[in-house]
Design a protein around this motif. Structure first.
Motif, short mmCIF file in Angstrom:
data_model
loop_
_atom_site.label_atom_id
_atom_site.label_comp_id
_atom_site.label_asym_id
_atom_site.label_seq_id
_atom_site.Cartn_x
_atom_site.Cartn_y
_atom_site.Cartn_z
N SER A 44 0.83 -1.21 0.00
CA SER A 44 0.00 0.00 0.00
C SER A 44 0.86 1.26 0.00
N LEU A 45 1.92 1.25 0.80
CA LEU A 45 2.80 2.42 0.86
C LEU A 45 3.54 2.63 -0.46
N LEU A 46 4.03 1.55 -1.07
CA LEU A 46 4.74 1.68 -2.34
C LEU A 46 3.83 2.18 -3.45
N MET A 47 2.63 1.64 -3.54
CA MET A 47 1.71 2.08 -4.59
C MET A 47 1.20 3.49 -4.32
N GLY A 48 1.01 3.85 -3.06
CA GLY A 48 0.61 5.21 -2.73
C GLY A 48 1.70 6.22 -3.06
N LEU A 49 2.95 5.86 -2.80
CA LEU A 49 4.08 6.73 -3.14
C LEU A 49 4.20 6.89 -4.65
N GLN A 50 4.02 5.80 -5.38
CA GLN A 50 4.06 5.87 -6.84
C GLN A 50 2.95 6.78 -7.36
N HIS A 51 1.77 6.66 -6.79
CA HIS A 51 0.65 7.50 -7.22
C HIS A 51 0.92 8.98 -6.89
N ALA A 52 1.49 9.24 -5.73
CA ALA A 52 1.78 10.62 -5.34
C ALA A 52 2.82 11.25 -6.27
N PHE A 53 3.87 10.50 -6.61
CA PHE A 53 4.88 11.03 -7.54
C PHE A 53 4.29 11.31 -8.91
N ALA A 54 3.46 10.40 -9.41
CA ALA A 54 2.84 10.62 -10.72
C ALA A 54 1.88 11.80 -10.67
N MET A 55 1.16 11.95 -9.58
CA MET A 55 0.20 13.04 -9.44
C MET A 55 0.91 14.40 -9.36
N VAL A 56 1.93 14.49 -8.53
CA VAL A 56 2.62 15.77 -8.37
C VAL A 56 3.35 16.16 -9.65
N GLY A 57 3.94 15.19 -10.34
CA GLY A 57 4.60 15.49 -11.60
C GLY A 57 3.62 16.02 -12.64
N GLY A 58 2.44 15.43 -12.68
CA GLY A 58 1.42 15.90 -13.62
C GLY A 58 0.84 17.25 -13.25
#
Length: 138
Positions: free
Chosen positions: A52-66
């Motif tokens: 959950s933490l790894l996928m949440g971190l991946q989602h946060a990085f993709a979201m902030v970059g976008g």
């Protein structure tokens, strides 16, 4: 100790971390024997904490970059490429606006008198967590 390991890493044989980290490419395997489809986690099983933490971190990085890229590109290459403060202001405004719009979309507020005027209840916001952000159309 076993309960902590199950909560952090997951239990059972359904967690195939190799399939997540080493994906197979289509049309690159042997033609006679295709690889069986792998499921990463079983249906209706809670996700382990690490996953959950790894996928949440991946989602946060993709979201902030976008969210950061459109104002950065627009202000860096079109409006005033020498004014760094204006670029920072535009990125901050995009992040704040995205946060506020996401909170409004997260809420599920009924519009007053909508049942009377339109014959059905209308709402502001979907009640689901979905990030509202900038795009290159701005």
């Amino acid at each position: 100790m076993v309960q902590i390991k199950e909560a952090v890493l997951g239990s059972g044989e359904g967690y195939d971390y190799k399939a997540l980290c080493m994906p197979t490419l289509p049309y690159c395997g042997s033609r006679s024997k295709p690889a069986p489809p792998t499921t990463f986690y079983p249906l209706d099983e809670p996700l382990p904490l690490l996953l959950s933490l790894l996928m949440g971190l991946q989602h946060a990085f993709a979201m902030v970059g976008g969210l950061i890229t459109p104002p950065y590109v627009v202000f860096r290459f079109t409006i005033d490429f020498a004014n760094v403060e204006l670029q920072q202001y535009a990125i901050s405004a995009a992040l704040i606006t995205s946060g506020l719009c996401t909170l409004v979309n997260l809420a599920h507020w009924e519009i007053p008198l909508s049942k009377k005027l339109f014959g059905k209840r209308l709402y502001i916001g979907s009640g689901l967590l979905s990030v509202m952000g900038t795009s290159f159309t701005f």
